[in-house]
Structures are given as structure tokens and as C-alpha cells.
Design a protein around this motif. Structure first.
Motif, short mmCIF file in Angstrom:
data_model
loop_
_atom_site.label_atom_id
_atom_site.label_comp_id
_atom_site.label_asym_id
_atom_site.label_seq_id
_atom_site.Cartn_x
_atom_site.Cartn_y
_atom_site.Cartn_z
N ALA A 1 0.82 -1.21 0.00
CA ALA A 1 0.00 0.00 0.00
C ALA A 1 0.86 1.26 0.00
N HIS A 2 1.85 1.31 0.88
CA HIS A 2 2.73 2.49 0.92
C HIS A 2 3.49 2.65 -0.39
N GLY A 3 3.94 1.54 -0.97
CA GLY A 3 4.67 1.61 -2.23
C GLY A 3 3.82 2.12 -3.37
N ILE A 4 2.59 1.61 -3.48
CA ILE A 4 1.68 2.09 -4.53
C ILE A 4 1.39 3.58 -4.35
N ASN A 5 1.13 3.97 -3.12
CA ASN A 5 0.77 5.36 -2.86
C ASN A 5 1.93 6.32 -3.08
N ALA A 6 3.15 5.80 -3.08
CA ALA A 6 4.30 6.65 -3.42
C ALA A 6 4.26 7.06 -4.88
N GLY A 7 3.65 6.20 -5.72
CA GLY A 7 3.33 6.56 -7.10
C GLY A 7 4.46 6.46 -8.10
N SER A 8 4.11 6.73 -9.36
CA SER A 8 5.04 6.76 -10.49
C SER A 8 5.77 5.44 -10.70
N LEU A 9 5.06 4.33 -10.55
CA LEU A 9 5.66 3.01 -10.72
C LEU A 9 5.51 2.54 -12.16
N LEU A 10 6.48 1.76 -12.62
CA LEU A 10 6.38 1.14 -13.93
C LEU A 10 5.37 0.00 -13.90
N LEU A 11 5.50 -0.88 -12.91
CA LEU A 11 4.66 -2.07 -12.84
C LEU A 11 4.41 -2.43 -11.38
N VAL A 12 3.16 -2.77 -11.08
CA VAL A 12 2.80 -3.36 -9.80
C VAL A 12 2.23 -4.73 -10.10
N LYS A 13 2.67 -5.76 -9.36
CA LYS A 13 2.17 -7.10 -9.61
C LYS A 13 1.62 -7.74 -8.33
N PRO A 14 0.39 -7.38 -7.98
CA PRO A 14 -0.23 -8.05 -6.83
C PRO A 14 -0.95 -9.32 -7.26
N SER A 15 -1.13 -10.21 -6.31
CA SER A 15 -2.05 -11.32 -6.52
C SER A 15 -3.47 -10.79 -6.30
N GLN A 16 -4.46 -11.61 -6.62
CA GLN A 16 -5.84 -11.20 -6.40
C GLN A 16 -6.08 -10.86 -4.92
N GLY A 17 -5.56 -11.69 -4.02
CA GLY A 17 -5.73 -11.44 -2.60
C GLY A 17 -5.03 -10.18 -2.13
N GLU A 18 -3.84 -9.92 -2.66
CA GLU A 18 -3.10 -8.72 -2.27
C GLU A 18 -3.79 -7.46 -2.78
N LEU A 19 -4.34 -7.51 -4.00
CA LEU A 19 -5.08 -6.36 -4.52
C LEU A 19 -6.35 -6.14 -3.71
N GLN A 20 -7.01 -7.21 -3.33
CA GLN A 20 -8.22 -7.11 -2.52
C GLN A 20 -7.93 -6.44 -1.19
N GLN A 21 -6.81 -6.81 -0.57
CA GLN A 21 -6.42 -6.20 0.69
C GLN A 21 -6.13 -4.71 0.50
N TYR A 22 -5.47 -4.37 -0.60
CA TYR A 22 -5.18 -2.96 -0.88
C TYR A 22 -6.46 -2.17 -1.11
#
Length: 309
Positions: free
Chosen positions: A172-193
């Protein structure tokens, strides 16, 4: 061809072996014993280099088991930068029960990292020279939840692109820092986010697209196990079903997916072609029991079976 570096804050010595049957209390004799360096970033580097790319591994290592991890990384001919810690490197085990073809995985929490140790890691990363940094895996005890966000804020001003594959607050903190090339969550990890259930392909696509539309990442690839994967990008979300194969192991499938997709992006392929290659790489990783990860010959064979997009 772009060069990458990977960061593994909580690496493992991955041990795999087979038993005839799992039985409590009894001593169980094993065979097909195998040792490999593991942890998200190290796994990504292993497959990326196997495919023909260049990668440097940054990782924490210490205690009596630290030198063993260092030696295993050297056996895989990976360029490495070790950050010394006091605590012992963890050992993870994968046991295949031949009678049922089921795999049992045991993963310790990992050593507690002191503040001077994780701050030294930040200092070393500030000196890195690469085109893309892969931040992959869990954070060990003692490391602040926003550690990956701190790395992103150090590296992005230098023009280094970031790939993020983690979970929980670190993701969550990493995504919110922004400007990423690629984020690769699993379905469960995205659900938690996202903070709510994602029970349909449409809901998963919407949650992934929200990250792209907010400018937090150019690409979001959501792996859904045997169901397939979703890729969100500026043009919209696309879905690719998983290949129908007999899975022997789940170790490193997500890391192999990340390495495969990233390798194709580094070669200059478009994101859709890279996504297809990532699916083939993730599928290739589960063909073999243990910690072998994806192999190029298996990827090439499975890529021919992957439907076009």
C-alpha cells in the motif's frame, strides 16, 4: 537491453524434498533434496538472468545461515550486493508428498532487522546504477511499513523505474508513493489494498484500473492463480486465462511471471506481448516440483500454447 537490480529484504534458503507420505511424529525419510537461494527479488533475478538479461541482487544476509545463502547466490552466478545483518537468514521448506501429489510449504517470519541495518540498505541503494529496480517480497520484522516507499522516493528522481511486488502495508505504501512502472499483486493482495472483496473479473479489473488512472502505476498485472491474470494499462484492462497444466509446485510462480514480463519490457516489447510472456513464465514455474522456477525451454513451449490477445 535495460539492466535491472532487485531488492530482497527477507531472503530465504529454499529447501525442497520429497516424502512418500506425511506422517506426524514419525521420522520421514526424504529424497530429491534441493537447495536454492530464494525470496522475491532473488527469484526474479534468477529467472531474468536465465532468460539472458543482466541483474544485480541487493539483499540482507546474516547469522550462521547467511554465508550459505551467499554461496547459493554465487552458484547461480548472480551479481550481488550483500547488506550484513546480525540475525540469521531464514530457511524455507517445500515438501512434496508423493502419495497425494500435494505440496506443503513452511516459511519462517524472518530475522528482526535493527534500524542501523535497514538504514544501511537505503544508503547502498542510493548508490545503485540500473535502469529498473524490482522491490519484491515481504518486509522482515523491524523494517518500517513504508520502507519500499522510501526506496521509491530515493530512486525515482534519478530516473530509475520501479517494479513493486509485495503485500499488506508495504504494498500500500509503495503504490501510494506513485510513479511506478509495474505493480504485480495477486488477487488477494489487490483485494487487501482495495479494502473490499474482489469476487469477479470485472471487480478486479476496476480495482487495478483505479491504480493506473490515479497515476500511481503505468501497468498493474494481477495474478489469479489457475484463473489467469488481468493487465490494467492506460488503454484499459485485458484478461488472459491460465494455461491448463498439471501443477507440481507453487514456489516462485509469481516471481517467474514478474521476471518474464519484465524481461520482455526491457527488450522493448509492448506490454501486451510482455504480459503473454509473463503468463507463460509463471506457468512454466509450476511444472516442476521444488524451487527450480521457470526455465526458458518450458516458457517457449508454453508461450506457443498461450492464446493471442
Amino acid at each position: 537491453m535495460k539492466t535491472i537490480a532487485t531488492l530482497t529484504m527477507n531472503p530465504t534458503i529454499d529447501v525442497s524434498y520429497d516424502v512418500a507420505k506425511m506422517r506426524h511424529t514419525h521420522k520421514m525419510r526424504t529424497d530429491n533434496e534441493w537447495y536454492a537461494p530464494g525470496g522475491g527479488g532473488i527469484n526474479v533475478a534468477r529467472v531474468f538472468v536465465r532468460l539472458g538479461g543482466n541483474a544485480r541482487c541487493y539483499y540482507l544476509s546474516g547469522g550462521a545461515t547467511g554465508p550459505a545463502l551467499d554461496g547459493l547466490i554465487d552458484l547461480h552466478q548472480l551479481v550481488r550486493t550483500r547488506i550484513a545483518i546480525a540475525g540469521p537468514t531464514r530457511i524455507a521448506s517445500a515438501v512434496l508428498e508423493r502419495e497425494t501429489a500435494k505440496e506443503y510449504r513452511f516459511t519462517p517470519q524472518g530475522p528482526r532487522i535493527a534500524e542501523p541495518e535497514w538504514r544501511e540498505c537505503l544508503d547502498r541503494l542510493a548508490e545503485t546504477d540500473c535502469d529498473i529496480m524490482v522491490l519484491s517480497g515481504s518486509l522482515p520484522p523491524g523494517v518500517p511499513d513504508d520502507f519500499y516507499a522510501r526506496v521509491i522516493r530515493i530512486l525515482r528522481p534519478r530516473g530509475i523505474e520501479i517494479v513493486l511486488d509485495s503485500s499488506g502495508e508495504a504494498l500500500a505504501h509503495g503504490i501510494n508513493a506513485g510513479s511506478l512502472l509495474l505493480v504485480k499483486p495477486s488477487q488477494g493482495e489487490l483485494q487487501q489494498y482495495a479494502g473490499h472483496k474482489l469476487t469477479s473479473r470485472g471487480a478486479i479489473s476496476k480495482a487495478a484500473m483505479a491504480i493506473v488512472e490515479a497515476g500511481k502505476a503505468r501497468l498493474v498485472a494481477v495474478t489469479m492463480g489457475a484463473e489467469g491474470a488481468v493487465l490494467a494499462r492506460e488503454e484499459g484492462a485485458i484478461f488472459l486465462s491460465a494455461l491448463k497444466i498439471d501443477a507440481a509446485s507453487a514456489v516462485g510462480a509469481g516471481d517467474s511471471f514478474t521476471a518474464g514480463m519484465l524481461y520482455q519490457l526491457c527488450r522493448g516489447d509492448n506490454e501486451v506481448a510482455a504480459f503473454r510472456f509473463g503468463i507463460a513464465a509463471g506457468s512454466a514455474a509450476v511444472l516442476r516440483a521444488g524451487t527450480g522456477l521457470a526455465h526458458p525451454a518450458d516458457i517457449d513451449r508454453l508461450l506457443k500454447l498461450t492464446p493471442p490477445l
